[in-house]
Scaffold this motif. Structure first.
Motif, PDB file in Angstrom:
ATOM      1  N   ILE A 199      -0.419  18.231 -86.630  1.00 12.52           N
ATOM      2  CA  ILE A 199      -0.653  18.040 -88.060  1.00 12.52           C
ATOM      3  C   ILE A 199      -2.119  18.290 -88.365  1.00 12.52           C
ATOM      4  N   ASP A 200      -2.360  19.151 -89.339  1.00 13.06           N
ATOM      5  CA  ASP A 200      -3.711  19.505 -89.757  1.00 13.06           C
ATOM      6  C   ASP A 200      -4.064  18.781 -91.046  1.00 13.06           C
TER       7      ASP A 200
ATOM      8  N   ALA B 195      -9.164  26.713 -90.235  1.00 12.32           N
ATOM      9  CA  ALA B 195      -8.623  28.035 -89.927  1.00 12.32           C
ATOM     10  C   ALA B 195      -8.385  28.192 -88.425  1.00 12.32           C
ATOM     11  N   LEU B 196      -9.324  27.694 -87.629  1.00 11.13           N
ATOM     12  CA  LEU B 196      -9.180  27.783 -86.174  1.00 11.13           C
ATOM     13  C   LEU B 196      -7.973  26.984 -85.703  1.00 11.13           C
ATOM     14  N   LEU B 197      -7.805  25.769 -86.233  1.00 15.24           N
ATOM     15  CA  LEU B 197      -6.663  24.941 -85.830  1.00 15.24           C
ATOM     16  C   LEU B 197      -5.347  25.602 -86.225  1.00 15.24           C
ATOM     17  N   ILE B 198      -5.305  26.175 -87.403  1.00 14.66           N
ATOM     18  CA  ILE B 198      -4.081  26.848 -87.849  1.00 14.66           C
ATOM     19  C   ILE B 198      -3.704  27.964 -86.873  1.00 14.66           C
ATOM     20  N   LEU B 199      -4.682  28.777 -86.511  1.00 15.54           N
ATOM     21  CA  LEU B 199      -4.401  29.887 -85.596  1.00 15.54           C
ATOM     22  C   LEU B 199      -3.959  29.387 -84.227  1.00 15.54           C
ATOM     23  N   ARG B 200      -4.640  28.379 -83.712  1.00 20.34           N
ATOM     24  CA  ARG B 200      -4.304  27.850 -82.388  1.00 20.34           C
ATOM     25  C   ARG B 200      -2.946  27.141 -82.405  1.00 20.34           C
TER      26      ARG B 200
ATOM     27  N   SER C 170       1.000  27.771 -80.372  1.00 20.27           N
ATOM     28  CA  SER C 170       1.538  26.777 -79.443  1.00 20.27           C
ATOM     29  C   SER C 170       3.035  26.607 -79.652  1.00 20.27           C
ATOM     30  N   ARG C 171       3.646  25.794 -78.805  1.00 19.56           N
ATOM     31  CA  ARG C 171       5.077  25.509 -78.906  1.00 19.56           C
ATOM     32  C   ARG C 171       5.369  24.443 -79.961  1.00 19.56           C
ATOM     33  N   ALA C 172       4.321  23.773 -80.454  1.00 15.11           N
ATOM     34  CA  ALA C 172       4.501  22.645 -81.363  1.00 15.11           C
ATOM     35  C   ALA C 172       4.912  23.110 -82.754  1.00 15.11           C
ATOM     36  N   VAL C 173       5.645  22.256 -83.450  1.00 16.16           N
ATOM     37  CA  VAL C 173       5.900  22.462 -84.875  1.00 16.16           C
ATOM     38  C   VAL C 173       4.630  22.057 -85.620  1.00 16.16           C
ATOM     39  N   PHE C 174       4.223  22.863 -86.577  1.00 22.38           N
ATOM     40  CA  PHE C 174       2.923  22.680 -87.228  1.00 22.38           C
ATOM     41  C   PHE C 174       3.084  22.479 -88.730  1.00 22.38           C
ATOM     42  N   PHE C 175       2.369  21.474 -89.258  1.00 20.61           N
ATOM     43  CA  PHE C 175       2.302  21.235 -90.700  1.00 20.61           C
ATOM     44  C   PHE C 175       0.842  21.084 -91.094  1.00 20.61           C
ATOM     45  N   SER C 176       0.513  21.532 -92.309  1.00 18.17           N
ATOM     46  CA  SER C 176      -0.879  21.514 -92.750  1.00 18.17           C
ATOM     47  C   SER C 176      -1.008  20.942 -94.159  1.00 18.17           C
ATOM     48  N   SER C 177      -2.092  20.208 -94.373  1.00 15.94           N
ATOM     49  CA  SER C 177      -2.424  19.708 -95.706  1.00 15.94           C
ATOM     50  C   SER C 177      -3.475  20.604 -96.333  1.00 15.94           C
ATOM     51  N   MET C 178      -3.213  21.041 -97.537  1.00 16.73           N
ATOM     52  CA  MET C 178      -4.230  21.739 -98.311  1.00 16.73           C
ATOM     53  C   MET C 178      -5.097  20.692 -99.019  1.00 16.73           C
ATOM     54  N   GLY C 179      -5.934  21.110 -99.950  1.00 14.77           N
ATOM     55  CA  GLY C 179      -6.897  20.199-100.558  1.00 14.77           C
ATOM     56  C   GLY C 179      -6.255  19.135-101.435  1.00 14.77           C
ATOM     57  N   ALA C 180      -6.671  17.877-101.245  1.00 17.49           N
ATOM     58  CA  ALA C 180      -6.114  16.768-102.023  1.00 17.49           C
ATOM     59  C   ALA C 180      -7.108  16.202-103.036  1.00 17.49           C
ATOM     60  N   ALA C 181      -8.299  16.778-103.122  1.00 17.01           N
ATOM     61  CA  ALA C 181      -9.295  16.301-104.082  1.00 17.01           C
ATOM     62  C   ALA C 181      -9.064  16.922-105.460  1.00 17.01           C
TER      63      ALA C 181
ATOM     64  N   ALA D  58      -8.855  30.064-100.218  1.00 16.98           N
ATOM     65  CA  ALA D  58     -10.001  30.318 -99.345  1.00 16.98           C
ATOM     66  C   ALA D  58      -9.545  30.620 -97.917  1.00 16.98           C
ATOM     67  N   LEU D  59      -8.511  29.930 -97.454  1.00 16.52           N
ATOM     68  CA  LEU D  59      -7.986  30.185 -96.110  1.00 16.52           C
ATOM     69  C   LEU D  59      -7.361  31.582 -96.023  1.00 16.52           C
ATOM     70  N   ARG D  60      -6.579  31.953 -97.024  1.00 17.81           N
ATOM     71  CA  ARG D  60      -5.971  33.290 -97.013  1.00 17.81           C
ATOM     72  C   ARG D  60      -7.054  34.371 -97.020  1.00 17.81           C
ATOM     73  N   LYS D  61      -8.087  34.154 -97.814  1.00 19.10           N
ATOM     74  CA  LYS D  61      -9.192  35.105 -97.872  1.00 19.10           C
ATOM     75  C   LYS D  61      -9.900  35.198 -96.526  1.00 19.10           C
ATOM     76  N   LYS D  62     -10.077  34.047 -95.868  1.00 16.82           N
ATOM     77  CA  LYS D  62     -10.754  34.039 -94.566  1.00 16.82           C
ATOM     78  C   LYS D  62      -9.933  34.784 -93.529  1.00 16.82           C
ATOM     79  N   PHE D  63      -8.618  34.548 -93.505  1.00 17.98           N
ATOM     80  CA  PHE D  63      -7.770  35.235 -92.535  1.00 17.98           C
ATOM     81  C   PHE D  63      -7.779  36.747 -92.772  1.00 17.98           C
ATOM     82  N   LYS D  64      -7.762  37.137 -94.031  1.00 15.32           N
ATOM     83  CA  LYS D  64      -7.794  38.567 -94.337  1.00 15.32           C
ATOM     84  C   LYS D  64      -9.126  39.180 -93.922  1.00 15.32           C
TER      85      LYS D  64
END
Length: 273
Positions: free
Chosen positions: A121-122, A131-136, A140-151, A175-181
């Motif tokens: 969980i991110d 961004a690094l955690l998302i890519l890593r 992995s074999r783990a199921v992954f969920f991420s929180s975007m901005g809550a502010a 911002a994350l999509r832009k960074k990955f691109k």
């Protein structure tokens, strides 16, 4: 690691003993235990998750009290993961709660074998580290969920769940999509995010915590771990935005719910087949 089944009687009544066993057996890691991650941890442990690793390098600041589960006037200055672990063990004293006071970044990423976990969980704020955690995690074999901005949010009805590339109206997601691109890289697979398309302006003035009890801006850290040299974030953020407890809690509980729903679905899949 056993648990007192009576603690989770209402959970087991709903999901059944087989799913309860599956919930108990899962290994979950949460990166970032601030406004979102702390409530997610609470949700999971109250639901029977007995193997949880929590990762955060920060200490409790007085400005955390309005929205973070373990932040009270009594815990200001304490290491966040340790304060949260104490809280979670009050819920289930037999739970296996691993508290790591670490920053997840390029220097420490290799310290974590994400394949050891069933769920990652991110709930990280830093764009680069997130961004690094998302890519890593997606490798992995783990199921992954991420929180975007809550502010900068107030309306709970604007909180949604969507696949990362379909998140709209969230500055952090954009911002994350832009960074990955820009990096010319994409996460190895799709993953679900919790986000809100509401963006309100800050109407107040930011005030420093102004208390000697708080560890900001220079927190004391233990020797021998360079990743802890700068683990206080308030003084290093380009901008600090207003946040409310009900929004961060809904984000955290929603991610917890996604984990539990996935466990439920997977546990019943063999029977359905």
């Amino acid at each position: 690691m056993g648990i007192e089944r009576g603690l989770f009687n209402r959970t087991e009544l709903l999901v059944g003993a087989d799913v309860m066993d599956a919930i108990t057996a899962q290994r979950v890691i949460i990166f970032g235990v601030g406004g979102v991650g702390s409530w997610c941890a609470e949700c999971l442990v109250r639901s029977g998750v007995a193997h949880l690793t929590i990762v955060d390098s920060d200490r409790v600041c007085v400005t955390n009290i309005n929205r973070q589960l373990m932040a009270t006037t009594h815990t200001v200055g304490k290491v966040k993961v340790e304060a949260l672990r104490d809280r979670l063990l009050e819920i289930n004293p037999k739970a296996d709660i691993v508290a790591l006071q670490k920053i997840y970044n390029e220097d420490s990423a290799d310290d974590f074998n994400l394949d050891e976990y069933d769920y990652v969980i991110d709930a990280i704020d830093s764009l680069k580290d997130k961004a690094l955690l998302i890519l890593r995690a997606c490798q992995s074999r783990a199921v992954f969920f991420s929180s975007m901005g809550a502010a900068l949010k107030l309306d709970p009805t604007k909180i949604h769940v969507a696949e990362f590339w379909k998140v709209r109206g969230c500055p952090l997601g954009a911002a994350l999509r832009k960074k990955f691109k820009h990096m010319r890289v994409r996460p190895a697979h799709k993953f679900q995010c919790v986000y809100s398309d509401e963006v309100l302006p800050n109407r107040g003035v930011n005030h420093s915590c102004g208390t000697s009890a708080c560890m900001c801006p220079k927190a004391k850290v233990g020797p021998g771990d360079p990743s802890l040299v700068n683990h206080e974030w308030c003084s290093s953020k380009a901008q600090i935005n207003g946040t409310l407890a009900h929004i961060t809690a809904i984000f955290g509980f929603t991610i917890g719910g996604l984990v539990l729903s996935d466990i439920y679905r997977r546990a019943l899949a063999p029977a359905a087949g």
